[in-house]
Design an enzyme around this catalytic site. Structure first.
Site, short mmCIF file in Angstrom:
data_model
loop_
_atom_site.label_atom_id
_atom_site.label_comp_id
_atom_site.label_asym_id
_atom_site.label_seq_id
_atom_site.Cartn_x
_atom_site.Cartn_y
_atom_site.Cartn_z
N GLN A 68 0.78 -1.25 0.00
CA GLN A 68 0.00 0.00 0.00
C GLN A 68 0.81 1.30 0.00
O GLN A 68 0.49 2.22 -0.75
CB GLN A 68 -0.96 0.01 1.21
N ARG A 119 6.93 -8.90 -10.05
CA ARG A 119 7.57 -10.20 -10.12
C ARG A 119 6.85 -11.04 -11.18
O ARG A 119 5.63 -11.16 -11.16
CB ARG A 119 7.43 -10.88 -8.77
N PHE A 144 10.57 -1.96 -0.64
CA PHE A 144 10.93 -3.31 -0.22
C PHE A 144 11.42 -3.28 1.22
O PHE A 144 11.71 -2.21 1.78
CB PHE A 144 12.06 -3.86 -1.09
N GLU A 181 1.26 -1.17 8.21
CA GLU A 181 0.46 -0.04 8.70
C GLU A 181 0.38 0.10 10.23
O GLU A 181 0.77 1.11 10.81
CB GLU A 181 -0.96 -0.19 8.12
N ASP A 201 0.56 3.80 6.02
CA ASP A 201 0.83 3.46 4.62
C ASP A 201 0.54 4.63 3.69
O ASP A 201 1.43 5.18 3.06
CB ASP A 201 -0.05 2.28 4.21
N GLY A 237 -7.64 20.59 19.11
CA GLY A 237 -7.31 22.01 19.07
C GLY A 237 -7.80 22.74 20.30
O GLY A 237 -8.14 22.15 21.32
N GLY A 238 -7.87 24.04 20.19
CA GLY A 238 -8.27 24.85 21.33
C GLY A 238 -9.78 25.01 21.46
O GLY A 238 -10.25 25.69 22.36
N GLN A 239 -10.54 24.42 20.56
CA GLN A 239 -12.00 24.55 20.61
C GLN A 239 -12.59 23.20 21.01
O GLN A 239 -12.57 22.26 20.22
CB GLN A 239 -12.56 24.95 19.23
#
Ligand code: CAO
Length: 415
Positions: free
Chosen positions: A17, A38, A97, A139, A168, A247-249
């Site tokens: 991915q 491949r 890889f 991931e 990913d 955040g600040g809210q």
């Protein structure tokens, strides 16, 4: 209309991915992306999570649009020669890889430079140099090592990984920026360079606010916008903040009408300071607008839990879409929790090309996520992913191989 990356040739040595997301973006911007796979097998994702027998999986098709596929056995000496010819023809080699695999194939940075000093070699690895540099990484390993998991979830539960593929696809996005930046620098220097995006670094970059909070915590011992304040406990490290806004809210996820049966009948509600009086009016708590215990952001911080419980009493009387409509009228920031089904069916996302229906010769029609980055002079046309080795002959001919040579290489198992 031309495309932003017209004329850029990418030797796409990526799989799974992270790498494929990067090269797909470059292809959408107009680069000629030649995916080297491949011989016989191809990218492992072609057969992973298949929903139709013997047909390229959605996992593969949704990450490899607009590319050409050639099959080369790069461990076969003649196959190596074909790869060398490609290296000489291309501008960028992208690979993800396991650490050392490209070197073991014989394509060290030095060798690649000998073949093509202008070549940019771009890699995704799990970790940068350090104790884990040799590790294979997927991931969720990156989400854990990059600080996302320890800061996601609820305080009384285990660490949680996100549905967003920040390890990913997030790292693929970082790598794509590194590549176009290196291409730009090459216009000045004439030289290629190496570009590395480590998945741990990419995740941490997206968790920047949590390293901010670590330092705030060390300095003050408390973070007032976290749900642990004022009644819970803070430890030494940034805690999981549930659905609190970063955040600040202050914000939280609140139930809407139907939540008992619909797992996504929720809305994200932000108590943004400038619209506090409007929020009070909408939920029928007008007195909070002037009450000193509620009127200022600082006064509200220790009472957030009760405030959100009161707002939820109102949101539970509306569907998430009704709530959204009413709140938007007053500029109150909020967002419905959309299911993948709702997103897939959303007409506006189809209109902008963010969700695209693609036709595939063996799969038929399927939905994919189109290019999320829109360039006004370089529109994206999403084309189906290639079948395994579909363009081997075409690309070999472009490299100057005759039909006889191509057939001999095929007999030798090199392609
Ligand atoms: N012809 C011949 N051999 C080929 C080839 C070709 N066309 N293409 C690849 N190979 C070989 C490689 O040379 C390598 O061989 P060696 O191990 O002998 O050197 C081998 O195939 C497989 O490479 P790999 O180790 O990368 O594959 P894996 O399935 O074992 O590991 C992964 C997969 C993703 C864990 C690993 O590639 C990795 O850590 N990549 C970097 C981090 C990353 O991108 N992770 C995200 C993956 S998406 O979740």
């Amino acid at each position: 209309m031309g495309k932003a990356l017209d004329g850029v040739r990418i030797l796409d040595f990526t799989h799974v991915q992270s790498g494929p997301t990067c090269t797909q973006l470059l292809a959408w911007f107009g680069a000629d992306v030649i995916k080297v796979e491949r011989a016989g097998a191809g990218d492992i994702t072609r057969e992973q999570l298949r929903d139709i027998p013997d047909v390229d999986s959605l996992y593969f098709t949704m990450l490899n649009h607009n590319k050409r596929s050639v099959t080369i056995d790069t461990k076969n000496p003649e196959g190596k020669q074909v790869l060398e010819a490609l290296i000489q023809k291309c501008d960028v080699l992208v690979e993800n890889f396991a650490p050392g695999a490209l070197d073991r194939m014989g394509f060290t940075w030095e060798r690649i430079q000998e073949l093509n000093p202008r070549m940019i070699v771009a890699s995704v690895k799990g970790f940068g140099p350090g104790p884990y540099e040799d590790c294979k990484v997927y991931e969720n390993v990156a989400q854990c090592a990059g600080g996302a998991a320890s800061t996601t979830g609820f305080d009384d539960g285990p660490p949680v990984v996100s549905g967003a593929q920040i390890g990913d696809s997030g790292t693929g996005l970082h790598l794509a920026l590194g590549i176009v930046t290196a291409l730009y620098q090459r216009t000045q220097t004439g030289r290629g360079q190496r570009v590395l995006a480590a998945m741990q670094d990419g995740v941490l970059n997206l968790c920047r606010v949590k390293l901010r909070d670590q330092q705030r915590l060390e300095r003050t011992g408390v973070m007032k916008e976290y749900p642990q304040y004022p009644n819970g406990k803070f430890g030494e490290a940034v805690p999981r903040a549930g659905n609190a806004s970063g955040g600040g809210q202050p914000g939280w996820i609140l139930k809407c009408k139907g939540w008992e049966t619909d797992p996504n009948a929720y809305i994200y509600f932000i108590t943004q300071a400038p619209v506090w009086a409007k929020i009070c009016n909408v939920i029928g708590k007008e007195e909070w607008a002037t009450d000193p215990d509620y009127a200022t952001p600082a006064a509200r911080l220790p009472r957030l839990k009760d405030i959100f419980a009161e707002i939820e009493r109102w949101t539970m009387t509306k569907t998430k879409f009704e709530a959204m409509q009413i709140l938007n009228k007053y500029d109150i920031p909020c967002g419905p929790i959309l299911s993948m089904k709702e997103i897939a069916e959303e007409p506006s996302l189809r209109q902008t090309g963010t969700i695209v229906e693609v036709d595939h010769p063996t799969r038929g029609k399927y939905l994919t996520v189109g290019n999320p980055i829109k360039l006004s002079d370089s529109p994206t046309e999403v084309k189906r992913s290639p079948l395994l080795g579909e363009h081997t002959d075409e690309v070999m001919a472009e490299l100057g191989y005759s039909p006889e040579q191509i057939s001999a290489l095929r007999t030798a198992g090199a392609i």
